[in-house]
Design an enzyme around this catalytic site. Sequence first.
Site, mmCIF file in Angstrom:
data_model
loop_
_atom_site.group_PDB
_atom_site.id
_atom_site.type_symbol
_atom_site.label_atom_id
_atom_site.label_comp_id
_atom_site.label_asym_id
_atom_site.label_seq_id
_atom_site.Cartn_x
_atom_site.Cartn_y
_atom_site.Cartn_z
ATOM 1 N N GLU A 1 81.880 44.015 26.910
ATOM 2 C CA GLU A 1 81.040 45.155 27.276
ATOM 3 C C GLU A 1 81.579 45.904 28.487
ATOM 4 O O GLU A 1 81.396 47.122 28.592
ATOM 5 C CB GLU A 1 79.597 44.699 27.546
ATOM 6 C CG GLU A 1 78.840 44.242 26.326
ATOM 7 C CD GLU A 1 79.010 42.776 25.995
ATOM 8 O OE1 GLU A 1 78.366 42.283 25.043
ATOM 9 O OE2 GLU A 1 79.811 42.093 26.698
ATOM 10 N N PHE B 1 64.823 34.496 25.144
ATOM 11 C CA PHE B 1 66.261 34.342 24.921
ATOM 12 C C PHE B 1 66.959 35.694 25.094
ATOM 13 O O PHE B 1 66.545 36.704 24.536
ATOM 14 C CB PHE B 1 66.521 33.799 23.521
ATOM 15 C CG PHE B 1 67.972 33.672 23.172
ATOM 16 C CD1 PHE B 1 68.786 32.760 23.827
ATOM 17 C CD2 PHE B 1 68.532 34.477 22.195
ATOM 18 C CE1 PHE B 1 70.127 32.642 23.511
ATOM 19 C CE2 PHE B 1 69.879 34.374 21.868
ATOM 20 C CZ PHE B 1 70.681 33.451 22.531
ATOM 21 N N GLN B 2 67.985 35.706 25.886
ATOM 22 C CA GLN B 2 68.788 36.891 26.194
ATOM 23 C C GLN B 2 67.941 38.028 26.770
ATOM 24 O O GLN B 2 68.162 39.203 26.493
ATOM 25 C CB GLN B 2 69.569 37.363 24.964
ATOM 26 C CG GLN B 2 70.687 36.402 24.573
ATOM 27 C CD GLN B 2 71.661 36.966 23.567
ATOM 28 O OE1 GLN B 2 71.322 37.848 22.775
ATOM 29 N NE2 GLN B 2 72.881 36.450 23.569
ATOM 30 N N LYS C 1 63.670 45.799 21.026
ATOM 31 C CA LYS C 1 64.023 45.637 19.616
ATOM 32 C C LYS C 1 62.912 46.113 18.689
ATOM 33 O O LYS C 1 63.172 46.758 17.676
ATOM 34 C CB LYS C 1 64.366 44.174 19.332
ATOM 35 C CG LYS C 1 64.861 43.925 17.918
ATOM 36 C CD LYS C 1 65.329 42.485 17.741
ATOM 37 C CE LYS C 1 65.925 42.279 16.351
ATOM 38 N NZ LYS C 1 66.441 40.892 16.176
#
Length: 626
Positions: A95, A157-158, A207
């Site tokens: 990234e 998570f993440q 998301k």
Amino acid sequence: MTRPTPETLAHSARRARAAAAPATDTDPAARTVAAPAAPAVRTPAPAQVSGAGSLVRSLEALGVDVVFGIPGGSILPAYDPLYDSAVRHILVRHEQGAGHAATGYAQATGRVGVCMATSGPGATNLVTPIADAYMDSVPVVAITGQVARPAIGTDAFQEADIQGITLPITKHNFLVQEAAEIPQVLAEAFHLASTGRPGPVLVDIPKDVLQAATTFTWPPTLDLPGYRPTLHPHGKQIREAARLMASARRPVLYVGGGVLKAGATDGLRQLAELTGIPVVTTLMALGAFPDSHPQHLGMPGMHGTVAAVYGLQKADLIVALGARFDDRVTGRLDSFAPDATVVHADIDPAEIGKNRHADVPIVGDARHVIDELIAAVTAERAAGPTTDLGDWWNQLDDLRRRYPLGYDDPADGTLSPQYVIKRIGEIVGRDAIYVAGVGQHQMWASQFISYEKPYTWLNSGGLGTMGYAVPAAMGAKVGKPDTVVWAIDGDGCFQMTNQELATCALEGIPVKIAVINNGNLGMVRQWQTLFYGERYSNTDLGTHKHRIPDFVKLAEALGCVGLRCETAEDVDKTIAAAMEINDAPVVIDFVVGKDAMVWPMVAAGTSNDEIMFARGVRPAFDEDDI
């Protein structure tokens, strides 16, 4: 010299020909900070789409031609509609490479660079290039995925609060809450990134927002209350600046990167020639004024020319245009230019007076400031005589004659890094784009290549990011596919981001990388030599002693052509061999001496009055002459 084998050339050429066609270019002469990239498509009709579909359609409507990124869980919904889009996606290997590539694209073209990453570690890997773009005022929009809204704040998570993390290093950032907001947020992000003082803008999208159903409509209405950059300067301040310029005996035009951002280089040259005032260009402004112009004193600062450093130091008037009085220019601030009246023009009012008091503060876009100064100076000259600068030029010309930029060949017979870089500039020419990493090679590239045209020099000036060069060169080549792009990198910098050469090989991006391999972290070693009693703690990289890695083999493993040069006799033919290869990336391992140093030098924390022309050599300077 190691020449490419036919098998290597054929292999790389096949990869290049199979890659997608490069993006089209934008004329840099038309660039302006006052206008975002023009839409490349007609206004799209309303449509029922997902939030991800709305994101991709917004990018298309904004005229985006390329996005650098890596997919991951939270951003994955955006990659599905991207599959069918005309927007080219370049799959990077890290990234950080995506962020620097977006920066290089923006610096080379004047358009907004776009990068994309997923949540958590994907987003945090963008922090360095975002900070880099912020320090150098580069228009970048970073789009990140975020965990679904119900999971935010649960240490999912993440998950990472990328909006909070990047708050100090972005011009603005957004956390999108509803899918219907996406077109407006994207339009506002591009407007903010590209207008006023350019800079990076982050758009973080959960998301579930990407997955939600929405109606895409375009164009959106921008809602940015209070954001109205001042483009036109105050007439009274312009007239006062013109009066001072007409009467000063020792004036200097101190030119920063803001002049390039504003597309004001033609006006700068007109102003300089109208007034006859000496010009210095900072590291971020190289190319804004031709290096060969007789009024150009060179680059000021820590490794600037003696004439530029002393010109500023002894000036009675400094006209700062799009510059920020950076510590690398001023040296010890309380001793900088003690007798100078300061005219400071900048589009960002926060910069004026931040480091040095401005006697005449001018807020405005550099192009408008310079245009209005030309008119005011012309009127001032018509109204009466102006000061003769003959004595001032005699003094500066004497300094240029006695203390030109130069170097000594290494006593041990090793290859001179300055010679290598100088020959690259002479052979490749003024039309190429040169991208540098950070360290000694960066300074030598700024000193020994002649920059005659704007937007031909890209580097990480403010943050000083090792690893910038390879991905930034990749982005520049994507934005300017018909321009030769050379990255001049160090063996330390190169090992941080060279994996993006795999991206270049697969995507058909034929950049050329000159690795100035001195076996060490060169600038750190120079400081250890000068200030730490030659105690070389942890600066030997092993690229000389053990040839680990072997840069030629590494280049070939990454799908590139690898060359090596170890003698002055082979320099020209090695550069020529690289120039003949246009269907694959090329890496040249220039094995140079380890003891070369960058001179002149103003040691950190000292006054510019203490500039050293070479090790142990102080310029002889008659104070009474000034």
